[in-house]
Scaffold this motif. Sequence first.
Motif, short mmCIF file in Angstrom:
data_model
loop_
_atom_site.label_atom_id
_atom_site.label_comp_id
_atom_site.label_asym_id
_atom_site.label_seq_id
_atom_site.Cartn_x
_atom_site.Cartn_y
_atom_site.Cartn_z
N MET A 1 -21.16 -24.16 13.58
CA MET A 1 -20.38 -25.00 14.49
C MET A 1 -18.98 -24.42 14.65
SD MET A 1 -19.61 -29.08 14.13
CE MET A 1 -21.27 -29.69 14.05
N TYR A 2 -18.50 -24.40 15.88
CA TYR A 2 -17.12 -23.96 16.11
C TYR A 2 -16.17 -25.10 15.76
CZ TYR A 2 -19.26 -20.20 18.80
OH TYR A 2 -20.01 -19.13 19.20
N ARG A 41 -24.29 -23.53 17.87
CA ARG A 41 -23.21 -22.80 18.55
C ARG A 41 -23.50 -22.64 20.04
NH1 ARG A 41 -20.43 -20.63 14.18
NH2 ARG A 41 -19.38 -18.98 15.31
N PRO A 179 -46.24 -32.27 20.98
CA PRO A 179 -46.66 -32.21 19.58
C PRO A 179 -45.54 -31.76 18.65
CG PRO A 179 -48.22 -31.01 21.00
CD PRO A 179 -47.05 -31.42 21.86
N ALA A 180 -44.66 -30.88 19.11
CA ALA A 180 -43.60 -30.37 18.22
C ALA A 180 -42.41 -31.31 18.20
CB ALA A 180 -43.17 -28.97 18.67
N SER A 181 -41.80 -31.56 19.34
CA SER A 181 -40.54 -32.30 19.36
C SER A 181 -40.75 -33.80 19.38
CB SER A 181 -39.72 -31.91 20.59
OG SER A 181 -40.33 -32.45 21.76
N ARG A 182 -41.91 -34.22 19.81
CA ARG A 182 -42.26 -35.63 19.98
C ARG A 182 -41.44 -36.32 21.06
NH1 ARG A 182 -45.27 -37.60 14.81
NH2 ARG A 182 -46.52 -35.75 14.51
N TYR A 183 -40.70 -35.56 21.85
CA TYR A 183 -40.16 -36.10 23.10
C TYR A 183 -41.35 -36.32 24.03
CZ TYR A 183 -35.15 -35.02 22.37
OH TYR A 183 -33.85 -34.99 21.93
N LEU A 243 -45.02 -23.88 27.26
CA LEU A 243 -45.84 -23.58 26.10
C LEU A 243 -46.77 -24.73 25.70
CD1 LEU A 243 -45.45 -21.21 24.08
CD2 LEU A 243 -43.89 -22.70 22.84
#
Lengths: 266, 786
Positions: A1-2, A41, A179-183, A243
């Motif tokens: 993080m900056y 970042r 399946p990955a993010s569940r969004y 994907l």
Amino acid sequence: MYETTYHRAGSAAEAADLLAKADDGKILGGGQTLLPTMKQRLAAPSDLVDVTQIAEMKGICADGEGVAIGAATTHAEVASNHLVKSKLPGLASLAGGIGDPAVRHMGTIGGSIANNDPAADYPSALVALGATVVTNKRELSSEDFFTGMFETALEEDEVVQSVKFPGAQKSAYAKYPNPASRYAMAGVFVAQGSDGAVKVAVTGAGQDGVFRMNDMEAALGSNWSADAVSGIAPNADDLLSDLHGSAAYRANLVTVMAKRAVAAAG
Amino acid sequence: MAVEGIGARALRKEDKRFITGKGKYTDDMTMPGMGYAAFVRSPHAHAKVTGIDAAAALAMPGVDAVLTGDQLVGDGIGNLICGWMIHSKDGTPMKMGGWRALEPEIVRHVGQAVAVVIADTQAQARDAADAVVVDYEELDAVVDPLDALKDGAPQLHPEAEGNLIFDWEIGDEAATNEAFEKAAHVTKMEIHNNRLVPNPMEPRAALAGYDDAEEHYTLYTTSQNPHVARLVLSAFYAVAPEHKLRVIAPDVGGGFGSKIYIYPEEMVCLWASKRVGRPVKWVSDRTEAFLTDAHGRDHRSEAELALDADNKILGFRVKTVANIGAYMSLFSSSVPTYLYATLLSGQYDIPAIHANVKAVYTNTTPVDAYRGAGRPEATYLVERMMETASREVGLSPAEFRRKNFIRAFPHQTPVIMCYDAGDYDATLDAALKAADYDGFAARKAEAASRGKLRGIGLSCYIEACGIAPSAAVGSLGAGVGLWESAEVRVNPVGTIEVLTGSHSHGQGHETTFAQLISERFGLDTDSVSIVHGDTDKVQFGMGTYGSRSGAVGMSAIVKALDKVESKAKKIAAHLMEAAEGDIQIEGGELKVAGTDKKLTFTEVALAAYTAHNLPEGMEPGLKEGAFYDPTNFTFPAGTYVCEVEIDPETGKTEIVNFTAADDFGKIINPMIVEGQVHGGITQGIGQALLENAAYDEGGQLLTASYMDYTMPRADDVPSYQLSTHVTECPGNPLGMKGCGEAGALGSPPAVINAITDALGANALTMPATPERVWALAQSGMKQAAE
Ligand SMILES: Cc1cc2nc3c(=O)[nH]c(=O)nc-3n(C[C@H](O)[C@H](O)[C@H](O)COP(=O)(O)OP(=O)(O)OC[C@H]3O[C@@H](n4cnc5c(N)ncnc54)[C@H](O)[C@@H]3O)c2cc1C
């Protein structure tokens, strides 16, 4: 993080003021999107203005037949609030299906809609329920508010203060999660307003973010049943393809989720 | 605690510190004055480095140094090595390209380090790393191993023409071809084993310090095998001689293979600590982990199975292309060869097998051993073929397998392995019964009434654990021996420290190993501590991977315990004026059989150290060491049954039932074994349904975060039904086989066999994502309608 400078605003006016004064300031809601982006970042705001301690921007109250929800209200509060559950059960269930418990106890409705992730859940509810977004400057219809993928009508120093949802006879949300993010890979919110008008809004699938399914609305207007929408799909050319799901697959999911939302709405 | 011996479900001694946040990991370690490293990494998959400008970075606050590959090479630091020599079928040695820890000339995968910044804080180091300007001249990249072999493909290393590292074979080609000529039926398949990212919970980390007065280095690092790390850092990378380098792998939060290897970053920290004159810490972030931790699997295969008219297998022919990535990681060459093709006989009596393996460079992250290492690839191939063949010939999958099981032991396969013991019918029968296989048709009909497609699939896996013996692996090209060491130190008051050359990073050694001592002397497990992971404390050892710590590591402990027991008995016999043969150890006491004479273990230990009254000529003390080199691999085996329900509208697969019947030989702690099986099966389900490291054509990793790389979560898996069936391993003193990887290698084919059964269509590649399953279900329904 900056490096960044953190401010905690005491009122919506102070938040707007701090934002206007900052070099490259950003509102900080629950931080569930903004902080991971900063940690990677990919964002470097000079100043963060935290709005989650502003009393006037928190909480849920009755607003005519509907409800008004402060922008800094967490997903967990929306999911468990008795007013929301009784008046707009679809909205409560949507909020209860965002992310995981940690995300729901930090993330806010204001942050979610200001971010307008094309796979976020809330935009579909705002559009289908015909909600109004209240900022420190004006009131916007949700369809005017969401302007495209990660785009809203918000100006640089504009702060979302609350969202007003009118009442509805029926409301339900069905989401097929990535399946990955569940969004949402495809999330469909169906609503029948107090006036009987039907709206169907889709998130997760569209290239320009949330969109309405006019064919489905017409079909449901004359026959509120899952069967009425089972043959209707959006044009795959307008849908996201990645994907996790091609446009054709997402088009199918929109139909299936619409059927399930209608069935759930009863 | 209590006396908890072999077979006890002892609670894990280490969990108190882990679940109360008191574990001490590499990132918890500090050294006075330490700085932080941040790496400058290539954004390109393949490019020439034409210039590095560090001026702006060097001027930033807190920055000590920006180091590059030229300096590394200038300081005489060696290339990273691959520790297993493979010869192609034409007899030529594998063609290995150079791998430098910081690359000065040509980068070959996204994320490869070209420079490192050392600064006072981590944030300063990262800010400065962003400010290092690297000029690249982009080159064409190739990510698909089949494309990499084509004429005109981009070339990665001058040493490996056509990107081909080796073209290796095993088995009798002529005999196999002959089998196919006689075949009544041939089953053919193309099988892809998807690339995985290991994702241990703790990312890699290193803290290196140099003492210039002593000319001595200390390295804390996330390693599964600290002694091997020291050996390689010393002998090959020339960072420091072994006696001037202490490597400590403290608590390590999971490895799954990815922490076996010595990576550029750890080595650079060590080198930089002397160059910069301050200790250097580096902790990988999750993106770096995705881009640089050695990936797993990534095979493309063609397989053919020849059957006779009675459905007995006559021969098996396999061609595999293994994607090695951009560089040859430490054991990368052994994984698609001796750890893979030697298991192609599965549980079956196959007279002739021939396998050809081509290993290929591509512009992707290096690939090496990952939970199972080659054996999951073999199991997936064999068990997909078995299920498919049984469907083609119209036999039930169980009956087809039974027809071909090996039943006489020892059994010499045509691919090196000699199976020592097993009972494959026992685990198959147990699994079928526990899964209520016979009741499946009714469950399928019931699911259909709810609009769901239900399917069931089998997998009868065989595993080879505890890779050994040293002389044999040496003759096959291994650069190391694969024995294990132990030292048992009895303290004067009778408490015991066991120093093991294996390393625990989740396996629970502190508990299971203590149970061995508890069993042997009748002592409380609390009076035993297990010491591992520090080259200054522990004698040389080979570390933990390949499910070897039980079968090999504990066997070494048993050998050392034998010596301790023998000496303790001699002392007790002397003190009690009895014959040594009459001394029995029971409940923490040494007793003279048939009398009421006894001494406590503590009294005997004390006597050994006071040395006031020892047998004539006996050395004082009670401490013994042992090295154990196994005589063979061990061969765990079992049957897994997976039952799924598919929502044909969305393609979502739900695993409704998963049954495992395993033969791990003798079990020390059933609870820990179950934990290993749970984790393994979950990882296997992850591979089958969810996980995939996907690159775009230009070599960018598309799944470089958890937003896109799908890890299995609790709600993706059911509660497992487990059982174990013991045939003891005749090759080691405890009769153990190993359980660390079985779950991960047995489960993927069971899942895919179940899904393809439900769909009535076989063309499915892992991961079976909802979209893939939906598309196959759609095409199946279309076919049915036509
Ligand atoms: C693991 C994980 C899973 C998630 N899963 C889902 C999911 O399934 N569905 C889903 O919809 N979302 C999901 N999210 C996102 C989550 O809902 C976030 O809470 C939301 O996107 C942002 O809300 P926030 O309050 O955290 O906003 P922040 O991250 O603090 O801010 C986001 C953006 O909004 C701006 N902003 C915040 N508040 C205001 C305001 N009042 N006025 C103007 N601008 C403002 C910020 O400046 C920033 O640009 C997930 C997040 C995580 C980390």
